[in-house]
Design an enzyme around this catalytic site. Structure first.
Site, short mmCIF file in Angstrom:
data_model
loop_
_atom_site.label_atom_id
_atom_site.label_comp_id
_atom_site.label_asym_id
_atom_site.label_seq_id
_atom_site.Cartn_x
_atom_site.Cartn_y
_atom_site.Cartn_z
N ARG A 55 18.94 96.45 -17.09
CA ARG A 55 18.42 97.55 -17.90
C ARG A 55 18.14 97.17 -19.35
O ARG A 55 17.05 97.40 -19.88
CB ARG A 55 19.42 98.73 -17.90
CG ARG A 55 19.39 99.58 -16.69
CD ARG A 55 20.79 100.10 -16.38
NE ARG A 55 21.55 98.97 -15.85
CZ ARG A 55 21.60 98.68 -14.57
NH1 ARG A 55 21.05 99.48 -13.71
NH2 ARG A 55 22.24 97.61 -14.14
N THR A 56 19.14 96.58 -20.01
CA THR A 56 19.03 96.40 -21.46
C THR A 56 17.91 95.42 -21.82
O THR A 56 17.12 95.66 -22.72
CB THR A 56 20.38 95.93 -22.02
OG1 THR A 56 21.40 96.78 -21.50
CG2 THR A 56 20.41 95.99 -23.53
N LYS A 83 22.49 72.14 -21.92
CA LYS A 83 22.67 70.75 -22.37
C LYS A 83 23.63 70.69 -23.55
O LYS A 83 23.75 69.67 -24.21
CB LYS A 83 21.33 70.15 -22.77
CG LYS A 83 20.31 70.14 -21.65
CD LYS A 83 18.97 69.66 -22.17
CE LYS A 83 17.86 69.90 -21.17
NZ LYS A 83 16.53 69.77 -21.78
N ARG A 105 22.60 89.45 -26.32
CA ARG A 105 23.74 89.79 -25.46
C ARG A 105 24.54 88.52 -25.27
O ARG A 105 23.97 87.47 -24.96
CB ARG A 105 23.28 90.34 -24.11
CG ARG A 105 24.45 90.48 -23.14
CD ARG A 105 24.13 91.26 -21.92
NE ARG A 105 24.00 92.68 -22.22
CZ ARG A 105 23.93 93.62 -21.29
NH1 ARG A 105 23.98 93.30 -20.01
NH2 ARG A 105 23.80 94.88 -21.62
N HIS A 133 28.26 98.00 -27.56
CA HIS A 133 26.94 98.08 -26.92
C HIS A 133 26.25 99.30 -27.55
O HIS A 133 26.11 100.35 -26.92
CB HIS A 133 27.12 98.24 -25.41
CG HIS A 133 25.89 98.04 -24.58
ND1 HIS A 133 24.62 97.91 -25.13
CD2 HIS A 133 25.73 97.94 -23.23
CE1 HIS A 133 23.75 97.75 -24.14
NE2 HIS A 133 24.39 97.77 -23.00
N1 CP Z 1 23.93 99.43 -19.02
C1 CP Z 1 23.69 98.11 -19.16
O1 CP Z 1 23.98 97.48 -20.18
O2 CP Z 1 23.06 97.56 -18.07
P1 CP Z 1 22.61 96.03 -17.94
O3 CP Z 1 23.85 95.19 -17.90
O4 CP Z 1 21.80 95.97 -16.66
O5 CP Z 1 21.78 95.70 -19.15
#
Ligand code: CP
Length: 306
Positions: A55-56, A83, A105, A133
């Site tokens: 999603r993100t 590497k 992320r 998040h």
């Molecule tokens: N909700 C969320 O962060 O989903 P993903 O891990 O798929 O990005």
């Protein structure tokens, strides 16, 4: 705002501005034949993902493209990180290619903060370890605004693996800042030890905690972050903390069911509940695009062009 790292550091005014601009983005793009705005033409947004995401990552990519930015997707698994290249060298390489914003992320809490020390451009935290998040919490708050008419005064139960959940942490700080009452519900082993000064109620019995809620947010049990047995069996977890139709009936009729995804269907949430009209799970995904458009726009233009 130069970066978006946590919801804890946002002022209420900044959070409300993001939600207002989110609404403007949704209105500006919905129903358009070409769902695009020119606001970030000529800008480059890099998605730097060291952890899996559905999603993100796609949502940030869609948001940046809808604002006419160029997007570079960087997946650590297929890069020179394998590497031995460091986070700093990777980030400086991307900056040398002209990145105006880096969406990161990373499994390590604090990695986005470190990036801000090395990069000139904006840094947006797309999830760092169990820490934060922020765009997930913002899209959750926006979803509540749309479905419940607001966040102020609403009661939200966040249920399950709070210990490993950056979504829970970001929601706690944002929702309470916006005036919501937050209840954390889960087995004692999956509640952090240091929450005495968090602005929340704690509950261990889900049936009791669902009474009077306006929204329930079910969390995924994060097997990949668990290095110990936090509950005896999946069946027992599901029996005590899973949201099924019987429990759905304990909630007020207007109350909504949220989940950030990905879901463990049949464990923390029954498939029939996840697919019910009271679940906002796919709306949350749609709203995530508007929220990410809003934060990219605000960070990259200072709100000065549209
Ligand atoms: N909700 C969320 O962060 O989903 P993903 O891990 O798929 O990005």
């Amino acid at each position: 705002m130069k970066h978006l790292l946590t919801t804890k550091e946002l002022t209420r005014e900044e959070a409300e501005l993001i939600l207002d601009v989110t609404e403007q983005m949704a209105e500006a793009v919905t129903g358009r034949e070409v769902p695009k705005l020119p606001a970030l033409r000529g800008r480059t947004v890099v998605n730097l993902f060291y952890e899996d995401s559905t999603r993100t990552r796609t949502s940030f990519e869609t948001a940046a493209k809808r604002l006419s930015a160029d997007v570079v997707n960087f997946a650590a698994k297929t890069s020179s990180v394998n590497k031995g290249e460091s986070l700093r060298d990777t980030a400086l390489t991307l900056q040398a290619m002209g990145a105006d914003a880096v969406v990161i992320r990373h499994p390590a809490a604090g990695a986005p903060q470190r990036l801000t020390e090395w990069l000139d451009g904006a840094v947006l935290n797309a999830g760092d370890g169990t820490h934060a998040h922020p765009t997930q919490a913002l899209l959750d708050a926006y979803t509540m605004q749309k479905r419940l008419g607001g966040v102020e005064g609403r009661t939200v139960a966040i249920v399950g693996d709070i210990l490993h959940s950056r979504v829970a942490r970001s929601n706690i700080w944002l929702l309470t800042k916006l005036g919501a009452n937050v209840r954390l519900v889960g087995p004692p082993t999956l509640l952090p030890k240091d929450i005495d000064d968090w602005p929340v109620e704690i509950g261990y019995d889900l049936d009791t905690s669902l009474k009077g809620v306006d929204a329930v947010m079910m969390l995924r049990v994060q097997h990949e972050r668990q290095n110990a047995a936090f509950f005896p069996t999946a069946n027992e977890y599901s029996r005590l903390y899973g949201l099924d139709e019987r429990r759905l009936a304990l909630m007020p009729d207007h109350a909504i069911v949220m989940h950030p995804g990905p879901m463990n269907r049949g464990m923390e949430i029954a498939a029939s509940v996840a697919d019910s009209p009271r679940a906002t799970i796919t709306e949350q995904v749609t709203n995530g695009v508007w929220v990410r458009m809003a934060v990219l726009y605000l960070l990259l233009t200072n709100g000065e062009s549209k």
